[in-house]
Design a protein around this motif. Structure first.
Motif, PDB file in Angstrom:
ATOM      1  N   GLU A  43       1.102  -1.065   0.017  1.00  0.00           N
ATOM      2  CA  GLU A  43       0.385  -0.220  -0.374  1.00  0.00           C
ATOM      3  C   GLU A  43       0.688   1.322   0.118  1.00  0.00           C
ATOM      4  O   GLU A  43       0.669   2.238  -0.565  1.00  0.00           O
ATOM      5  CB  GLU A  43      -0.920   0.062   1.440  1.00  0.00           C
ATOM      6  CG  GLU A  43      -2.346  -1.121   0.869  1.00  0.00           C
ATOM      7  CD  GLU A  43      -2.733  -1.756   1.913  1.00  0.00           C
ATOM      8  OE1 GLU A  43      -3.705  -1.467   1.746  1.00  0.00           O
ATOM      9  OE2 GLU A  43      -2.031  -0.789   3.552  1.00  0.00           O
ATOM     10  N   SER A  44       2.277   1.338   0.974  1.00  0.00           N
ATOM     11  CA  SER A  44       2.797   2.500   0.573  1.00  0.00           C
ATOM     12  C   SER A  44       3.268   2.418  -1.210  1.00  0.00           C
ATOM     13  O   SER A  44       3.305   3.944  -1.287  1.00  0.00           O
ATOM     14  CB  SER A  44       3.818   1.986   2.065  1.00  0.00           C
ATOM     15  OG  SER A  44       3.343   2.432   3.221  1.00  0.00           O
ATOM     16  N   GLU A  45       4.005   1.615  -1.403  1.00  0.00           N
ATOM     17  CA  GLU A  45       4.578   1.648  -2.495  1.00  0.00           C
ATOM     18  C   GLU A  45       3.405   2.125  -3.434  1.00  0.00           C
ATOM     19  O   GLU A  45       3.478   3.532  -4.260  1.00  0.00           O
ATOM     20  CB  GLU A  45       4.963   0.779  -3.398  1.00  0.00           C
ATOM     21  CG  GLU A  45       6.306  -0.435  -3.825  1.00  0.00           C
ATOM     22  CD  GLU A  45       6.241  -1.165  -4.883  1.00  0.00           C
ATOM     23  OE1 GLU A  45       6.893  -1.516  -5.813  1.00  0.00           O
ATOM     24  OE2 GLU A  45       6.358  -2.165  -3.521  1.00  0.00           O
ATOM     25  N   LEU A  46       2.271   1.430  -2.909  1.00  0.00           N
ATOM     26  CA  LEU A  46       0.766   1.662  -4.648  1.00  0.00           C
ATOM     27  C   LEU A  46       0.810   3.213  -3.820  1.00  0.00           C
ATOM     28  O   LEU A  46       0.730   4.674  -5.345  1.00  0.00           O
ATOM     29  CB  LEU A  46      -0.408   1.667  -4.290  1.00  0.00           C
ATOM     30  CG  LEU A  46      -1.563   1.331  -4.750  1.00  0.00           C
ATOM     31  CD1 LEU A  46      -1.009   1.600  -6.845  1.00  0.00           C
ATOM     32  CD2 LEU A  46      -3.009   1.104  -4.409  1.00  0.00           C
ATOM     33  N   ALA A  47       1.338   4.339  -2.761  1.00  0.00           N
ATOM     34  CA  ALA A  47       1.135   5.248  -2.658  1.00  0.00           C
ATOM     35  C   ALA A  47       1.634   6.498  -3.313  1.00  0.00           C
ATOM     36  O   ALA A  47       1.647   7.937  -3.610  1.00  0.00           O
ATOM     37  CB  ALA A  47       0.734   6.092  -1.156  1.00  0.00           C
ATOM     38  N   ALA A  48       3.281   5.858  -3.696  1.00  0.00           N
ATOM     39  CA  ALA A  48       4.776   5.669  -3.840  1.00  0.00           C
ATOM     40  C   ALA A  48       4.756   6.014  -5.419  1.00  0.00           C
ATOM     41  O   ALA A  48       5.643   6.390  -5.914  1.00  0.00           O
ATOM     42  CB  ALA A  48       5.145   6.015  -3.419  1.00  0.00           C
ATOM     43  N   GLU A  50       4.246   6.795  -9.294  1.00  0.00           N
ATOM     44  CA  GLU A  50       3.171   6.611 -10.194  1.00  0.00           C
ATOM     45  C   GLU A  50       2.823   6.532 -11.942  1.00  0.00           C
ATOM     46  O   GLU A  50       1.826   6.696 -12.777  1.00  0.00           O
ATOM     47  CB  GLU A  50       3.820   8.547 -10.396  1.00  0.00           C
ATOM     48  CG  GLU A  50       3.738   9.422  -9.065  1.00  0.00           C
ATOM     49  CD  GLU A  50       4.375  10.491  -9.376  1.00  0.00           C
ATOM     50  OE1 GLU A  50       4.349  10.705 -11.239  1.00  0.00           O
ATOM     51  OE2 GLU A  50       4.181  11.680  -9.073  1.00  0.00           O
ATOM     52  N   ASP A  51       3.577   5.887 -12.026  1.00  0.00           N
ATOM     53  CA  ASP A  51       3.550   4.541 -13.249  1.00  0.00           C
ATOM     54  C   ASP A  51       2.027   4.451 -13.133  1.00  0.00           C
ATOM     55  O   ASP A  51       1.748   3.445 -12.361  1.00  0.00           O
ATOM     56  CB  ASP A  51       4.829   3.458 -12.672  1.00  0.00           C
ATOM     57  CG  ASP A  51       4.368   2.559 -14.607  1.00  0.00           C
ATOM     58  OD1 ASP A  51       4.809   3.111 -15.034  1.00  0.00           O
ATOM     59  OD2 ASP A  51       4.955   1.278 -14.497  1.00  0.00           O
ATOM     60  N   PRO A  52       1.609   3.968 -14.504  1.00  0.00           N
ATOM     61  CA  PRO A  52       0.389   3.407 -14.940  1.00  0.00           C
ATOM     62  C   PRO A  52       0.563   2.043 -14.518  1.00  0.00           C
ATOM     63  O   PRO A  52      -0.529   0.786 -14.135  1.00  0.00           O
ATOM     64  CB  PRO A  52      -0.300   3.923 -15.655  1.00  0.00           C
ATOM     65  CG  PRO A  52       0.241   5.282 -16.595  1.00  0.00           C
ATOM     66  CD  PRO A  52       1.297   4.637 -15.298  1.00  0.00           C
ATOM     67  N   ASP A  53       0.708   0.358 -15.568  1.00  0.00           N
ATOM     68  CA  ASP A  53       1.263  -0.225 -14.999  1.00  0.00           C
ATOM     69  C   ASP A  53       1.657  -0.442 -13.427  1.00  0.00           C
ATOM     70  O   ASP A  53       1.104  -1.727 -13.341  1.00  0.00           O
ATOM     71  CB  ASP A  53       2.400  -0.322 -16.835  1.00  0.00           C
ATOM     72  CG  ASP A  53       2.117  -0.271 -17.502  1.00  0.00           C
ATOM     73  OD1 ASP A  53       0.905  -0.421 -17.900  1.00  0.00           O
ATOM     74  OD2 ASP A  53       2.846  -0.100 -18.382  1.00  0.00           O
ATOM     75  N   ALA A  54       2.489  -0.081 -13.318  1.00  0.00           N
ATOM     76  CA  ALA A  54       3.096  -0.931 -11.643  1.00  0.00           C
ATOM     77  C   ALA A  54       1.536  -0.037 -11.071  1.00  0.00           C
ATOM     78  O   ALA A  54       1.826  -0.805 -10.148  1.00  0.00           O
ATOM     79  CB  ALA A  54       4.061   0.503 -11.322  1.00  0.00           C
ATOM     80  N   ARG A  55       0.998   0.731 -10.998  1.00  0.00           N
ATOM     81  CA  ARG A  55      -0.170   0.844 -10.095  1.00  0.00           C
ATOM     82  C   ARG A  55      -1.013   0.148 -10.458  1.00  0.00           C
ATOM     83  O   ARG A  55      -1.550  -0.312  -8.888  1.00  0.00           O
ATOM     84  CB  ARG A  55      -0.684   1.831 -10.292  1.00  0.00           C
ATOM     85  CG  ARG A  55      -0.141   3.286  -9.616  1.00  0.00           C
ATOM     86  CD  ARG A  55      -0.416   4.743 -10.186  1.00  0.00           C
ATOM     87  NE  ARG A  55      -1.945   4.695  -9.246  1.00  0.00           N
ATOM     88  CZ  ARG A  55      -1.991   4.657  -8.018  1.00  0.00           C
ATOM     89  NH1 ARG A  55      -0.530   5.408  -7.020  1.00  0.00           N
ATOM     90  NH2 ARG A  55      -2.363   5.525  -6.820  1.00  0.00           N
TER      91      ARG A  55
END
Length: 75
Positions: A43-48, A50-55
Motif C-alpha cells: 500500500e505504501s509502494e502504491l501511494a508512492a 505514479e507509473d500506471p502499469d506498476a499501479r
C-alpha cells in the motif's frame, strides 16, 4: 571425464532445492502478521508510485492480499 559442479563459496547445499521439498509451512498465526506487513508495504509502494502499469499490478496484488487476509481471519 567426470562432470563436476562447483557451488559458489558460502552457498549452502540446500540453496538449490525447491521450497516445496522443505515442507516447512507457516501456521496461520505465523503467516497473518507477515501478510499484514507485506500488505502495508504494498500500500505504501502504491501511494508512492505514479507509473500506471506498476499501479495496476500493485492494485491487483493488494486486492489478492486483502482476500487472503480476510480468509485467514475468518478461521
Amino acid at each position: 571425464m567426470s562432470e563436476h559442479h562447483e557451488r559458489p563459496v558460502g552457498a549452502r547445499p540446500e540453496a538449490d532445492r525447491s521450497d516445496w521439498t522443505e515442507q516447512d509451512l507457516l501456521t496461520v498465526d505465523e503467516a497473518l502478521p507477515r501478510l499484514v506487513e507485506a500488505l502495508h508495504e504494498a500500500e505504501s509502494e502504491l501511494a508512492a508510485t505514479e507509473d500506471p502499469d506498476a499501479r495496476a499490478a500493485l492494485t491487483d496484488r493488494i486486492a489478492t492480499m486483502r482476500r487472503v487476509r480476510e480468509n485467514l481471519t475468518r478461521r
